[in-house]
Enzyme design. Structure first.
Site, PDB file in Angstrom:
ATOM      1  N   CYS A 456     -21.307 -14.196   3.730  1.00  0.00           N
ATOM      2  CA  CYS A 456     -20.122 -15.058   3.818  1.00  0.00           C
ATOM      3  C   CYS A 456     -20.530 -16.522   3.946  1.00  0.00           C
ATOM      4  O   CYS A 456     -19.781 -17.416   3.544  1.00  0.00           O
ATOM      5  CB  CYS A 456     -19.247 -14.638   4.990  1.00  0.00           C
ATOM      6  SG  CYS A 456     -20.095 -14.666   6.582  1.00  0.00           S
ATOM      7  N   HIS A 858     -18.433 -15.080  11.402  1.00  0.00           N
ATOM      8  CA  HIS A 858     -17.978 -14.987  10.009  1.00  0.00           C
ATOM      9  C   HIS A 858     -17.625 -16.380   9.516  1.00  0.00           C
ATOM     10  O   HIS A 858     -17.161 -17.224  10.287  1.00  0.00           O
ATOM     11  CB  HIS A 858     -16.757 -14.063   9.931  1.00  0.00           C
ATOM     12  CG  HIS A 858     -16.182 -13.938   8.560  1.00  0.00           C
ATOM     13  ND1 HIS A 858     -16.904 -13.461   7.500  1.00  0.00           N
ATOM     14  CD2 HIS A 858     -14.942 -14.230   8.083  1.00  0.00           C
ATOM     15  CE1 HIS A 858     -16.135 -13.456   6.426  1.00  0.00           C
ATOM     16  NE2 HIS A 858     -14.943 -13.928   6.754  1.00  0.00           N
TER      17      HIS A 858
END
Length: 1043
Positions: A456, A858
């Protein structure tokens, strides 16, 4: 009397005389006649009607028969009986064939004459059987039309019950056999009239007996879907006349039934669709285009893309040719628009009609009719959409653009909306409600990036760079044929993000090529570090390629050979030597490169030293909360806490011995000491923010304080505050004293920094990961930071420091280190000499980190499209935007520009499209969501910001390395890229089609719910829920920390 009449009609007497005598015969019908005389008269008149040699004889027959039948009804009832009628229908009359239309006309008139007689009921029963037999014999359109006239007047003759269904089915088959071989207008009009009568008969039957409708339509489909090889039979276009009589309410049910019926083979469906498209040629038929488009959408809903591709390529030219005919033009244009706009995986269909566009436009422009002008406006919009989607073919498009230049061009936003709503994989289709949602592009039209396992950090950065419009266009315009560089792979990735039909693209090749060597696969990494490494690699590659190209050129001119080592040496020299002209700069320097000047003045001898270095991003530290209030350059310079001042990037050995002291000379990766150690051992390269942002003669490395959270009620700091803190002057005292070569000793000094050249894209990294010396851990600063939409960057381009050396005041007391020291150190001519220009920037993208540690969490990003010529900027600022300007008002010698309220600015931004890129998922969002992300989800904080300079003159027109026409904003793709995308799009459609059946079964057995587009207002985008991104990551790996 029959003998007299027979002799009269065959005599050679003048016609007027004959008419007079005929009138006398008609009048004599009132007189009594015996049965034999009546029968003889009925037989004669029947012969005259059916076998009369001329029109006069047939007219006489009709007149006399009607008169005698009226006055002698019992005798006529006895004559016109079942046996007689059956003989006419089955055997004909003398030399007259049974299929002659005259026989049906005679029977039609006979029924009218005995309508009130009881025997007519027997005839009705007889005709119910005979008409069914007749249609089974496939009568021609003329006979079928006469039969329809008879049945329209005498509905009692229409078969009843199950026979009515059979009759309708056979009548449909009969229509399917209709043909008109004549090309004369009169014959064509008559043919259309005949077909209309038959279709109206079916409509009446459907209304009277609804149970006949569905079997009739099934028969229609059976006729047009037949794949039997019979060169002598092709279903007639006349079947199109039935479409207008089918209730539109049945579209959904019928199309769903057809497209999901496992008994319908693909070949049959293809044949049926092709023949339905042929129906566009049928004049006066209504709703043909509606049904064709409904079937196209239905096939897309069940992902039968092979049929759609084959039919489109086979019939697109025929549909276009129908635009020449006024009667069928509206329907043809509707179908053409749908076929082209939905065929988005390849330019093949559009290019089939391109050669015919110019002639059509010129023809309609010349006639000057209002209807033609309206049509051309609609056609022009369609053409612009297609050229926008498939740019890169100037040889094909330039004649078209010249032809349609006088017609309005739709806006880019409208074109994008039309394209996003029309693609097979993205259209909103009610017909697909019983199926699973298509896995095509979302309604945003943007493509996600599949998470390859804790990637990510890369996905968020790539999406931010892709949404940097000018940079994306420059990358796509590069001519990199024959090159296997990282830039080529980035170009490939950008092209797929722009043009793929997939919902999300897997960037495996680019990830392997761009991953820093020290990054462990499938583990959490820092997106800022990745971004610096990526830009550095791209810059270095371009430098080497430039040297190699110049080396090849010198060899072609007969120069001596140069070794590869010399090429590398030249590249290193070019890297170390700052580029002054735009022609010498690499693309990374042009887009992201700026220059920062560091000036140090010894407070003892007032000697100065300065150094100008390049940067590609600025890392902004969080200043202590005590220094946030009333922040200005003056106060920062006088406060002891400003020794922590502007955060710079340098890889310098040694750490500060005082805990909690922030030295301005920090490493590019100050939040990761391990990274600094690795980078310190790396070669001297053009570093995005490490070696290129600050002087290398700094003596301390930053160790950030453990910044406490702000107490309640205190205002949130903004990016402007952090930038103020970065650029604020600082006094180098104590352990941070400056070694003055002139004094040959450590001395107190003032250090100032100025941006001397601004980048096109300003990258700001908020240093949220601090090192706690007490507990020896890295912690994340969770402070919320206000993100201004408009940021003004002070840039001083002209006056050099050497010219200011004489303006320094001489009345400085060096023992005075009080809070007024900074004021006394200011040169007397500062207000006039140092006048930075405020360069406006608009917020382009924000990379957000969700989590509490640098080792987990994330990444996702918010972004929008902004170009260098954005016209919406009119000095609109949020209040915090002006903090930077107001804090330097004493340097500017003027008041800061007046501020527009935050509400006004946000209202202007409502029309802007913001997107949330969360790995595979892309959704619409708003700037309010960007601003409030940390307040809603405390662990989600802005980390990397991308600002775009406004009023930029750095366009693409002057640097376009790809020849050709830029029809839309993005440059045309090279053939190699277009071919690769087209191939992958076809593969994707095939994959979707193969999985369609399985998805339908899954949808039937499991309920599925979908989050609204604005889900980020409810759950954190970086959460662990199914909407939190992660692509194909999931939790398959036990040790996974980021998904």
């Amino acid at each position: 009397m029959d003998k007299i009449l027979e002799g009269l009609v065959s005599s050679s007497h003048p016609l007027p005389l004959k008419r007079v005598i005929v009138r006398k015969v008609v009048e004599s019908a009132e007189h009594w006649l015996d049965e034999a005389q009546c029968e003889a008269m009925f037989d004669l008149t029947t012969r005259l009607i059916l076998e009369g040699q001329d029109l006069f004889q047939r007219q006489v027959g009709h007149q006399v028969l009607e008169a005698y039948a009226r006055y002698h009804r019992p005798e006529f009832e006895s004559f016109f009986n079942k046996t007689f009628v059956l003989g006419l229908l089955q055997q004909g009359y003398h030399s007259l064939d049974r299929k002659d239309v005259a026989i049906l006309d005679y029977i039609h008139n006979g029924l009218k004459l005995i309508m009130s007689c009881p025997s007519v009921l027997d005839l009705f029963s007889l005709l119910q059987v005979e008409v069914l037999r007749m249609v089974c014999e496939r009568p021609g359109p003329q006979l079928c039309a006469r039969l329809s006239d008879l049945l329209a007047d005498f509905v009692q003759c229409i078969p009843k019950g199950k026979l009515s269904i059979t009759f309708c089915q056979q009548l449909v088959r009969t229509i399917g056999h209709f043909q008109c071989v004549s090309t004369q207008e009169k014959e064509l009009r008559e043919y259309v009239s005949q077909v209309t009568k038959v279709s109206n008969l079916l409509q009446n039957i459907w209304k009277a007996e609804p149970s006949t409708l569905l079997p009739s339509l099934q028969e229609v489909f059976a006729s047009i879907s037949s794949t039997e090889i019979d060169a002598s039979f092709e279903p007639s276009v006349a079947l199109a006349s039935l479409v207008q009589h089918i209730p539109l309410q049945m579209i959904t049910v019928l199309i769903r039934s057809l497209t999901t019926d496992p008994n319908v083979k693909d070949a049959s469906m293809t044949q049926a669709l092709c023949r339905m498209i042929d129906w566009l040629s049928w004049p006066l038929a209504q709703h043909v285009d509606t049904w064709v488009i409904a079937l196209l959408k239905g096939l897309a809903a069940v992902q039968k893309f092979t049929i759609l591709i084959d039919v489109t390529l086979l019939k697109i030219e025929l549909v276009f040719n129908r635009l020449w005919f006024p009667l069928v033009r509206p329907g043809a244009l509707t179908v053409l628009s749908h076929m082209l706009l939905s065929f988005q995986h390849s330019p093949e269909a559009f290019h089939l009609i391109v050669p015919h566009v110019v002639n059509l436009v010129h023809s309609f422009k010349s006639d000057g009719l209002p209807s033609s002008t309206t049509f051309l406006v609609q056609l022009t919009e369609l053409i612009h959409c297609m050229m926008y989607h498939y740019s890169g073919f100037p040889d094909l498009y330039e004649p078209i653009l010249e032809a349609i230049k006088d017609f309005p061009k739709p806006s880019e936003e409208k074109i994008k909306l039309i394209l996003s709503q029309s693609a097979w994989t993205s259209q909103s289709n009610s017909l697909a409600s019983c199926l699973s949602r298509l896995s095509g592009k979302s309604e945003t039209g943007k493509t996600g990036l599949i998470n390859l396992g804790n990637t990510c950090y890369m996905n968020s950065v790539i999406q931010a760079l892709f949404m940097a419009t000018d940079f994306r266009r420059q990358v796509l315009s590069l001519n990199l044929n024959g090159c296997n560089s990282l830039m080529k792979k980035l170009q490939h990735l950008f092209a797929f993000l722009a043009h793929t039909q997939r919902e999300a693209y897997a960037p495996r090749i680019f990830f392997e090529a761009s991953r820093p060597p020290w990054f462990t696969p499938r583990s959490q990494q820092d997106c800022s570090e990745y971004l610096r490494f990526l830009l550095d690699r791209l810059h270095e590659e371009e430098k080497i390629l430039k040297v190699q190209s110049s080396h090849k050129l010198s060899e072609s001119l007969g120069c001596s050979e140069t070794s590869l080592q010399e090429v590398a040496n030249k590249a290193a020299v070019l890297t170390e030597t700052p580029c002054t002209s735009d022609g010498e700069k690499t693309l990374i320097e042009k887009m992201f490169g700026g220059k920062l000047r560091t000036h140090i003045c010894c407070l003892n001898c007032r000697s100065t030293s300065q150094k100008v270095e390049a940067f590609t991003d600025l890392s902004l530290a969080f200043c202590p909360s005590s220094s946030m209030e009333n922040l200005s350059f003056q106060d920062l310079a006088s406060s002891p806490s400003t020794q922590d001042g502007g955060l710079m990037q340098a890889s310098v050995p040694g750490l500060s011995k005082e805990p909690g002291v922030c030295n301005p000379s920090t490493a590019a990766f100050a939040c990761y000491s391990a990274v600094n150690e690795r980078m310190a051992d790396s070669p001297d390269e053009f570093r995005c923010t490490e070696d290129t942002s600050v002087p290398n003669d700094s003596s301390k490395m930053l160790v950030n304080k453990d910044v406490p959270q702000k107490p309640g009620g205190e205002t949130t700091s903004s990016v402007t505050d952090l930038l103020n803190y970065f650029l604020a002057p600082e006094i180098l005292t104590g352990d941070n004293q400056y070694y003055c070569e002139n004094c040959a000793s450590l001395q107190n000094a003032e250090k100032t920094m100025q941006i001397t050249e601004e980048p096109e894209y300003l990258i700001l990294t908020l240093l949220r990961f601090s090192y706690d010396q007490k507990y020896h851990v890295r912690r994340k600063i969770l402070d919320s930071v206000s993100l201004p939409l408009v940021l003004e960057l002070p840039v001083k381009r002209t006056t050099s420091f050497s010219s200011l050396s004489e303006s320094w005041s001489l009345d400085v007391d060096f023992t005075d280190i009080s809070e007024n020291l900074a004021k006394k150190l200011k040169p007397s001519g500062t207000e006039e000499a140092c006048s930075p220009k405020l360069v406006p920037y608009l917020l382009s993208s924000v990379v957000v980190h969700s989590g509490v540690s640098s080792e987990s969490g994330h990444y996702y990003s918010y972004a929008r499209n902004i170009t260098g010529t954005e016209s919406s900027y009119q000095m609109c600022h949020q209040p915090e935007t002006l903090a930077l300007a107001s804090s330097q008002s004493h340097l500017l010698g003027r008041e800061g520009p007046s501020a527009v309220t935050e509400q006004d600015l946000e209202r202007k931004e409502l029309s802007k499209e913001w997107f949330l890129f969360n790995d595979s998922r892309v959704t619409f969002t708003s700037f309010q969501s960007v601003q409030k992300i940390t307040s809603r989800f405390p662990k989600d904080t802005a980390y990397v910001l991308l600002y775009k300079k406004q009023n930029s003159t750095n366009g693409l027109s002057g640097n376009n390395s790809t020849p050709g026409l830029w029809v839309n904003g993005d440059p045309p793709l090279q053939k190699e890229l277009m071919d690769a995308i087209t191939k992958d799009n076809k593969l994707y459609l095939q994959e979707q089609e193969l999985n369609a059946r399985a998805r339908a079964l899954q949808a039937a057995s499991a309920s599925c719910s979908f989050r609204p587009n604005g889900f980020d207002d409810n759950d954190p985008p970086g959460s662990c829920g199914p909407t939190g991104g992660g692509g194909g990551g999931g939790f398959n790996t036990v040790g996974r920390l980021v998904f």
